[in-house]
Design a protein around this motif. Structure first.
Motif, PDB file in Angstrom:
ATOM      1  N   PRO A 323      41.588  56.815   0.822  1.00  0.00           N
ATOM      2  CA  PRO A 323      42.680  57.592   1.713  1.00  0.00           C
ATOM      3  C   PRO A 323      41.526  59.026   2.171  1.00  0.00           C
ATOM      4  CG  PRO A 323      43.201  56.484  -0.125  1.00  0.00           C
ATOM      5  CD  PRO A 323      41.457  56.067  -0.139  1.00  0.00           C
ATOM      6  N   GLU A 324      40.905  59.537   0.733  1.00  0.00           N
ATOM      7  CA  GLU A 324      40.170  61.206   1.037  1.00  0.00           C
ATOM      8  C   GLU A 324      39.641  60.231   2.623  1.00  0.00           C
ATOM      9  OE1 GLU A 324      40.521  58.820  -1.183  1.00  0.00           O
ATOM     10  OE2 GLU A 324      41.548  60.689  -2.441  1.00  0.00           O
ATOM     11  N   VAL A 326      40.009  58.523   5.290  1.00  0.00           N
ATOM     12  CA  VAL A 326      40.542  58.206   6.649  1.00  0.00           C
ATOM     13  C   VAL A 326      41.375  59.959   6.611  1.00  0.00           C
ATOM     14  CG1 VAL A 326      43.315  57.658   7.628  1.00  0.00           C
ATOM     15  CG2 VAL A 326      40.999  56.517   5.967  1.00  0.00           C
ATOM     16  N   ARG A 327      41.633  60.731   5.809  1.00  0.00           N
ATOM     17  CA  ARG A 327      42.497  61.715   6.156  1.00  0.00           C
ATOM     18  C   ARG A 327      41.216  62.728   6.764  1.00  0.00           C
ATOM     19  NH1 ARG A 327      44.997  63.877   0.500  1.00  0.00           N
ATOM     20  NH2 ARG A 327      47.274  63.943   1.021  1.00  0.00           N
ATOM     21  N   ILE A 330      40.681  61.855   9.785  1.00  0.00           N
ATOM     22  CA  ILE A 330      41.317  61.945  11.694  1.00  0.00           C
ATOM     23  C   ILE A 330      41.226  63.824  11.572  1.00  0.00           C
ATOM     24  CG2 ILE A 330      43.547  61.933  11.552  1.00  0.00           C
ATOM     25  CD1 ILE A 330      43.403  59.066  10.505  1.00  0.00           C
ATOM     26  N   ALA A 368      40.488  54.513  11.450  1.00  0.00           N
ATOM     27  CA  ALA A 368      40.178  56.085  11.402  1.00  0.00           C
ATOM     28  C   ALA A 368      38.979  56.947  12.556  1.00  0.00           C
ATOM     29  CB  ALA A 368      39.063  56.981   9.887  1.00  0.00           C
TER      30      ALA A 368
ATOM     31  N   TRP B 367      47.632  48.054   9.587  1.00  0.00           N
ATOM     32  CA  TRP B 367      47.393  49.457  10.656  1.00  0.00           C
ATOM     33  C   TRP B 367      48.544  49.493  11.907  1.00  0.00           C
ATOM     34  CZ3 TRP B 367      45.148  54.218  10.766  1.00  0.00           C
ATOM     35  CH2 TRP B 367      44.073  54.592   9.716  1.00  0.00           C
ATOM     36  N   THR B 404      46.069  52.339  -0.643  1.00  0.00           N
ATOM     37  CA  THR B 404      45.285  53.401   0.574  1.00  0.00           C
ATOM     38  C   THR B 404      46.060  54.284   1.836  1.00  0.00           C
ATOM     39  OG1 THR B 404      43.232  52.114   0.180  1.00  0.00           O
ATOM     40  CG2 THR B 404      42.512  53.185   1.997  1.00  0.00           C
ATOM     41  N   GLY B 407      48.255  56.470   0.695  1.00  0.00           N
ATOM     42  CA  GLY B 407      47.836  57.969   0.230  1.00  0.00           C
ATOM     43  C   GLY B 407      46.895  58.931   1.508  1.00  0.00           C
ATOM     44  N   TRP B 408      46.234  58.289   1.939  1.00  0.00           N
ATOM     45  CA  TRP B 408      46.492  59.148   4.053  1.00  0.00           C
ATOM     46  C   TRP B 408      47.156  59.636   4.328  1.00  0.00           C
ATOM     47  CZ3 TRP B 408      47.293  58.412   8.979  1.00  0.00           C
ATOM     48  CH2 TRP B 408      47.437  56.924   9.234  1.00  0.00           C
ATOM     49  N   HIS B 448      42.537  59.082  -4.865  1.00  0.00           N
ATOM     50  CA  HIS B 448      43.407  57.976  -5.077  1.00  0.00           C
ATOM     51  C   HIS B 448      42.022  56.916  -6.418  1.00  0.00           C
ATOM     52  CE1 HIS B 448      45.085  54.178  -4.283  1.00  0.00           C
ATOM     53  NE2 HIS B 448      43.811  53.843  -3.831  1.00  0.00           N
TER      54      HIS B 448
END
Lengths: 514, 514
Positions: A323-324, A326-327, A330, A368, B367, B404, B407-408, B448
């Motif tokens: 997740p980190e 992807v954030r 983006i 992403a 997605w 995931t 999370g993002w 995460h």
């Protein structure tokens, strides 16, 4: 009877089919028709930007090169020559960065493989800089020149890739001082696409530039106007830029080649543990070094690179596709667009095997990359194990994923023929479309044709030996290499290249690299 | 010495840790903060819509139920009673569909697990309706009641899931006429979440409704106002709706329960080979049947379902996670939003094994579910082999992927503390953040925490037996089941449920199902 008589012919035909080039969509420039995803609002963006500028204004970056410091000082930066710490105010940074082109072309030795970088163009390039290679048959091993050549050929065989990459895998069996010459020779001979060099000192870049010039058959002035090579500059996060990389960067920029600055800001290790903090530091480092590129040569083509992810706090190992990641990817795109710079992102994962984790992490990364409007997708194919391995099987699987992405982004045909009212009218309720004329006239090209996805019924798949995706990818890269076709090169240029390399090999043997 | 003395204690503690419930983010409603992705422009949308209405106006849908046909006729549809073909003009369809709620609540027996469907809420539910189950140890097998119970418990153990699903896997070892009673008993006893029933005839739905009512301890009038169960109505594409399903649909709608209409429009098989044509047919069938739901009970909560994908034209096998699936899913969401209806999509793949293909196809699907603003994600966990198998390992891996995604999508903290200027100032150039106070105070919850992703260094992973992701997921579902906690239920309600089931079992034995 007919069967008997035609058997050898059929066998030959079957063999020819088995060896035929793998069906693939043609090579093409790719454009992203979607609006970029905005994950952070204007207030959040301003807060990250402001923190980045405070880092540049109040703390500074360490440029480990006197030459670089002199240029920075001459352009208005405050340099502490004792520590190498350079402070730049935001007005200076913005003014410098505004000199860079929003979009530029890159020139391959085959003009049909020229690229556009920026805007909504997406360019995919292979994994880079891995120390090891692996495939199912030969296992995981230190990278060799043979691996490097095979991986250049494999990528050239895949229409998915826009560049043939830089140092895909380190040729650890070759002497370090001349390794780049062998690599560039292979890049030029076995591929006709744009490629990259390593900016470790000036000499390597000089060699790369001269070889790219010879391969294209143009003058130095031509290639300075028409960039042909790219390099990645990783900062030594936090807030440090290595001397050798700065030398390479200056050589690249002086010659108008493409510089991609990518801070190595893994959250919790080389940057704050918070993604906002990591992005602030990433922005400070990228913007500071990119401003320096414009001081060296105003208008030099350059790329804003993002590589922020998290680490496993137990082991310090980098995590990707999280997740980190992807954030950060983006929002990194949002930052790049703020400065009207092309954006680099990566298709990365941290799996130790080409398995379910490898592809779910990669798929997260790839989405992403696309949703952030990445223009330069580094490590698009073959990255494994957090970047320690170039995997042959992963190359093929990543190409499959990228083609899937390209497929769904292609604008949908909504012509009357595609809407198929007549075909719908033709098939009765509860019937089927298998035999309808609308289906029959289109079935060969209606759908994306996968390279490794296997959707045979379970029993058929079991009778076929239950090959998993990685095993099928193994067969596929072998088939691609068997069918590899070396792109033609003008013999005079090849000869000039060989002569240059021979001369440089002997010079470096005598004097070493600068 | 201390080591010796404390060894048993440490062993016990280690055992307790190994058996501790798996760390997971808490159960919560999930909202999608992103703008939905619009893949098709207004002109394209209008062309698909117009074709869909032409299908309803000029060709019609076959409703295989006299009762349904009478209701349709009474509401203004043109019914050919000889063929069962029903034509509806677009004004009628639009008027009816406008009666449906844009957003509604669903009521679980545990009020803390109530749901909101519609708007930007995303609800994840397990795979449904698979004939087979599989796991690494026991292999692929026809589904049994044991599998059904284990999979209900496994999903209950995962905070990722919002519902406990319907018929996750068919309990093929139980007699067909009473199988639904055993299933609903298990859904109620082993889970406290919203669940679904099979709309095959009226009696099964009557039983489901009564059992849901008992489990919640409410009256029939209450549950009619507060929907507790859902069902999926698949049309027999093209253009046909089965009699038994229509009976179940009417029973659901008369009682105000949630009806999700999902045409089974696989392009090239049950619908035109073009995605535009398949979407036109999907829209016609979904809108036609959803209009019928509102004729049965205006205001009935309902969901627009999309399940359009392509088939392999060689074998007829359905393909999922393909470019065609992604496009159809995203544009399906655009169509649902046009009618202000909640949207159902699916996390699907066509792989025969839980391998790289399974997760790259699933990730593409997932997605697409998120970017299309799916509100009801069916088959979110455990789907394998085109829906023929519920895989235990895939359940865990899908939950990892969903976490995931969650999370993002969580809004990023950009507070001053998160921006970490002071932490950046504290670490010198080239230093690291591992020991900084900013890191130390946050490292436990900064990132995460994956359930199955393994990012140990390669050598450590090899020393640990090189477990691939599927093997790790195998251990994880076992650990989850070992730590399964049955949710409490009011003993009086449990008793009433048992009594109802016993009575119905004997009635069905004597008279069969209607």
């Amino acid at each position: 009877m007919a069967t008997e008589r035609n058997a050898p012919e059929r066998r030959a035909r079957r063999k020819a089919e088995a060896n035929a080039a793998v069906p693939q969509p043609p090579w093409s420039l790719v454009r992203n028709p979607l609006p970029p995803l905005e994950l952070l609002d204007e207030e959040g963006m301003t807060r990250i930007e402001n923190t980045a500028f405070r880092v540049l204004e109040e703390l500074g970056l360490e440029f480990m090169s006197e030459e670089a410091c002199r240029i920075l000082e001459a352009n208005g930066a405050k340099v502490d020559h004792a520590t190498g710490l350079v402070k730049m105010d935001r007005a200076l940074v913005k003014t410098m960065i505004a000199k860079a082109p929003q979009e530029f072309k890159m020139y391959a030795r085959n003009p049909e493989r020229n690229l556009v970088v920026g805007g909504n163009y997406i360019n995919f390039g292979p994994v880079g800089g891995t120390p090891n290679a692996s495939d199912l048959e030969r296992g995981r091993r230190p990278g060799s020149f043979r691996d490097q050549v095979e991986l250049i050929k494999l990528h050239q065989s895949l229409n998915t890739l826009h560049t043939s990459g830089g140092t895909i895998v380190a040729a650890q069996d070759l002497p370090v001082p001349t390794r780049h010459l062998d690599q560039h020779r292979a890049q030029i001979l076995y591929s006709d696409r744009v490629w990259g060099g390593s900016a470790i000192g000036r000499d390597r870049i000089k060699d790369a530039l001269e070889l790219a010039r010879i391969a294209r058959g143009v003058s130095l002035e031509d290639i300075q106007r028409e960039p042909s090579i790219s390099t990645i500059i990783n900062t030594n996060s936090p807030r440090r830029v290595d001397k050798e990389l700065l030398s390479g960067l200056m050589e690249m920029a002086e010659n108008g080649q493409v510089v991609c600055v990518t801070p190595f800001t893994l959250a919790g290790a080389m940057s704050p543990i918070t993604i906002a903090g990591a992005l602030a530091l990433q922005s400070a480092e990228a913007l500071g070094v990119l401003a320096f590129v414009q001081m060296v040569r105003p208008g030099c083509p350059m790329i804003f690179g993002g590589f922020t992810s998290n680490v496993d706090m137990k082991t310090g190992a980098p995590a990707f596709g999280t997740p980190e990641y992807v954030r950060a990817t983006i929002i990194g795109g949002q930052i790049a667009r703020r400065y009207k710079l092309p954006y680099r992102a990566s298709n990365v994962n941290s799996s130790n095997a080409v398995d379910a984790q490898a592809t779910y992490e990669s798929a997260m990364s790839l989405w992403a990359c696309i949703m952030s409007h990445g223009n330069w997708i580094h490590h698009a194919t073959g990255w494994l194990e957090g970047g320690l391995v170039a995997s042959y099987e992963k190359v093929v699987i990543d190409a499959e994923m990228i083609e899937t992405m390209k497929g769904w982004m292609t604008p949908l045909d909504v012509s009357d023929e595609a809407l198929a009212f007549d075909a719908i009218a033709e098939v009765p309720p509860g019937g089927h479309y298998f035999g309808s004329s609308h289906t029959m006239s289109r079935f060969e090209h209606a759908f994306h044709r996968p390279m490794v996805s296997d959707i045979r019924p379970f029993q058929t798949w079991v009778e076929g030996g239950s090959p998993d995706t990685t095993q099928r990818a193994h067969l596929m890269w072998k088939r691609l290499l068997e069918n590899y076709q070396q792109p033609p090169i003008d013999p005079a240029r090849a000869e000039e290249m060989e002569a240059y390399i021979a001369r440089r090999r002997s010079e470096i043997g005598e004097r070493g690299l600068a």
